[in-house]
Write a protein that holds these residues in place. Structure first.
Motif, mmCIF file in Angstrom:
data_model
loop_
_atom_site.group_PDB
_atom_site.id
_atom_site.type_symbol
_atom_site.label_atom_id
_atom_site.label_comp_id
_atom_site.label_asym_id
_atom_site.label_seq_id
_atom_site.Cartn_x
_atom_site.Cartn_y
_atom_site.Cartn_z
ATOM 1 N N LYS A 5 11.963 -0.606 2.515
ATOM 2 C CA LYS A 5 12.674 0.329 1.052
ATOM 3 C C LYS A 5 11.084 -0.356 0.315
ATOM 4 N N ALA A 6 11.103 -1.410 0.952
ATOM 5 C CA ALA A 6 9.472 -2.012 -0.355
ATOM 6 C C ALA A 6 8.982 -1.253 -0.162
ATOM 7 N N GLU A 7 8.804 -1.071 1.328
ATOM 8 C CA GLU A 7 7.503 0.026 2.106
ATOM 9 C C GLU A 7 7.477 1.473 1.291
ATOM 10 N N GLY A 8 8.406 1.890 0.732
ATOM 11 C CA GLY A 8 8.319 3.128 0.622
ATOM 12 C C GLY A 8 9.082 4.339 1.724
ATOM 13 N N CYS A 9 9.525 3.841 3.163
ATOM 14 C CA CYS A 9 10.036 4.651 3.359
ATOM 15 C C CYS A 9 11.564 4.851 3.818
ATOM 16 N N VAL A 10 12.104 4.046 3.113
ATOM 17 C CA VAL A 10 13.389 4.550 2.820
ATOM 18 C C VAL A 10 14.579 4.951 1.368
ATOM 19 N N THR A 11 14.500 4.819 1.413
ATOM 20 C CA THR A 11 15.992 4.900 -0.210
ATOM 21 C C THR A 11 17.003 4.332 0.492
ATOM 22 N N THR A 12 18.015 3.998 -0.476
ATOM 23 C CA THR A 12 18.588 3.127 -0.444
ATOM 24 C C THR A 12 20.262 3.278 -1.539
ATOM 25 N N GLY A 13 20.999 3.786 -1.069
ATOM 26 C CA GLY A 13 22.527 3.799 -2.791
ATOM 27 C C GLY A 13 23.886 3.748 -1.435
ATOM 28 N N ARG A 14 24.809 2.859 -2.457
ATOM 29 C CA ARG A 14 25.736 2.886 -1.764
ATOM 30 C C ARG A 14 27.218 3.887 -1.075
ATOM 31 N N ARG A 15 26.571 5.407 -1.206
ATOM 32 C CA ARG A 15 27.406 6.689 -1.048
ATOM 33 C C ARG A 15 26.128 7.292 0.158
ATOM 34 N N ASP A 16 25.041 6.820 0.508
ATOM 35 C CA ASP A 16 24.207 7.762 1.016
ATOM 36 C C ASP A 16 23.854 7.164 1.734
ATOM 37 N N GLY A 17 23.386 5.489 2.042
ATOM 38 C CA GLY A 17 23.021 3.803 3.064
ATOM 39 C C GLY A 17 21.458 4.485 3.238
ATOM 40 N N ALA A 18 20.663 4.564 3.916
ATOM 41 C CA ALA A 18 19.822 4.248 4.088
ATOM 42 C C ALA A 18 18.885 5.989 4.573
ATOM 43 N N VAL A 19 18.220 6.670 3.507
ATOM 44 C CA VAL A 19 17.018 8.226 3.869
ATOM 45 C C VAL A 19 16.340 7.697 3.812
ATOM 46 N N VAL A 20 15.125 8.406 4.816
ATOM 47 C CA VAL A 20 13.684 8.624 4.665
ATOM 48 C C VAL A 20 13.238 9.143 3.771
ATOM 49 N N ARG A 21 11.957 9.059 3.384
ATOM 50 C CA ARG A 21 11.108 9.237 2.867
ATOM 51 C C ARG A 21 10.045 9.027 3.736
ATOM 52 N N ILE A 22 8.853 9.546 2.609
ATOM 53 C CA ILE A 22 7.657 9.842 2.818
ATOM 54 C C ILE A 22 7.298 8.858 1.449
ATOM 55 N N PRO A 23 6.098 7.910 2.145
ATOM 56 C CA PRO A 23 6.347 6.668 0.965
ATOM 57 C C PRO A 23 4.864 7.374 0.218
ATOM 58 N N GLU A 24 4.759 6.889 -1.031
ATOM 59 C CA GLU A 24 3.645 8.163 -2.028
ATOM 60 C C GLU A 24 1.650 6.845 -1.118
ATOM 61 N N ARG A 25 1.409 8.423 -1.463
ATOM 62 C CA ARG A 25 -0.013 8.125 -0.945
ATOM 63 C C ARG A 25 -0.958 6.937 -1.433
ATOM 64 N N GLY A 26 -1.707 6.210 -0.735
ATOM 65 C CA GLY A 26 -1.549 5.299 -0.673
ATOM 66 C C GLY A 26 -1.566 4.066 0.266
ATOM 67 N N VAL A 27 -2.452 2.598 0.118
ATOM 68 C CA VAL A 27 -2.320 2.098 1.432
ATOM 69 C C VAL A 27 -2.093 0.315 0.539
ATOM 70 N N SER A 28 -0.623 0.291 1.227
ATOM 71 C CA SER A 28 -0.050 -1.600 0.707
ATOM 72 C C SER A 28 -1.092 -2.461 0.909
ATOM 73 N N PRO A 29 -1.117 -3.012 0.165
ATOM 74 C CA PRO A 29 -1.892 -4.822 0.735
ATOM 75 C C PRO A 29 -1.480 -5.436 1.893
ATOM 76 N N PRO A 30 -0.306 -5.510 2.531
ATOM 77 C CA PRO A 30 0.159 -5.961 3.845
ATOM 78 C C PRO A 30 -0.523 -5.109 4.552
ATOM 79 N N THR A 31 -0.864 -3.516 4.243
ATOM 80 C CA THR A 31 -1.438 -2.793 5.685
ATOM 81 C C THR A 31 -2.502 -2.950 5.758
ATOM 82 N N MET A 32 -2.757 -2.866 4.962
ATOM 83 C CA MET A 32 -4.617 -2.989 4.819
ATOM 84 C C MET A 32 -5.164 -4.385 5.502
ATOM 85 N N ASP A 33 -4.293 -5.711 5.092
ATOM 86 C CA ASP A 33 -4.493 -6.810 5.468
ATOM 87 C C ASP A 33 -4.126 -6.710 7.309
#
Length: 123
Positions: free
Chosen positions: A61-89
């Motif tokens: 969720k923190a990486e933007g790969c899923v969204t979570t909600g009480r009713r839907d649980g975890a749902v796949v999403r495509i993260p926004e474009r861009g490379v996160s600092p941990p990925t670059m590291d």
């Protein structure tokens, strides 16, 4: 999606789950909007603690790969474009490891191209 967890690996289980979900999204095995198992179901299916499953989903969720909600649980999403600092590291670290192994820039770029082509073609 079938997870293949290695309980003898040095890689933590939550990280193995995260890595496999990211790979499945990138390969198209998991599609945007597709529901993932609940934390409880994932823990039961994989034979792991619910906190481990929760930690994997929190990371996704923190990486933007899923969204979570009480009713839907975890749902796949495509993260926004861009490379996160941990990925670059992580990429910088892997490049350093390859350089220590004796590889030069061209060899590293060729290896990256080969891996990219394998991922795009589904291996």
């Amino acid at each position: 999606m079938l997870l293949r967890l290695d309980f003898n690996s040095d890689v933590p289980i939550y990280q193995q789950i995260r890595n496999q979900v990211v790979t499945a999204i990138a390969s198209g095995e998991l599609k945007p909007g597709e529901k993932l198992p609940t934390v409880r179901a994932l823990a039961e299916e994989a034979g792991i603690n619910m906190m481990t499953a929760s930690k994997a989903y929190q990371l996704l969720k923190a990486e933007g790969c899923v969204t979570t909600g009480r009713r839907d649980g975890a749902v796949v999403r495509i993260p926004e474009r861009g490379v996160s600092p941990p990925t670059m590291d992580g990429l910088r670290l892997r490049i350093c490891e390859l350089r220590l192994a004796g590889m030069g820039k061209e060899e590293i770029l060729e290896l990256c191209g080969k891996i990219f082509d394998e991922e795009v073609s589904g291996r």
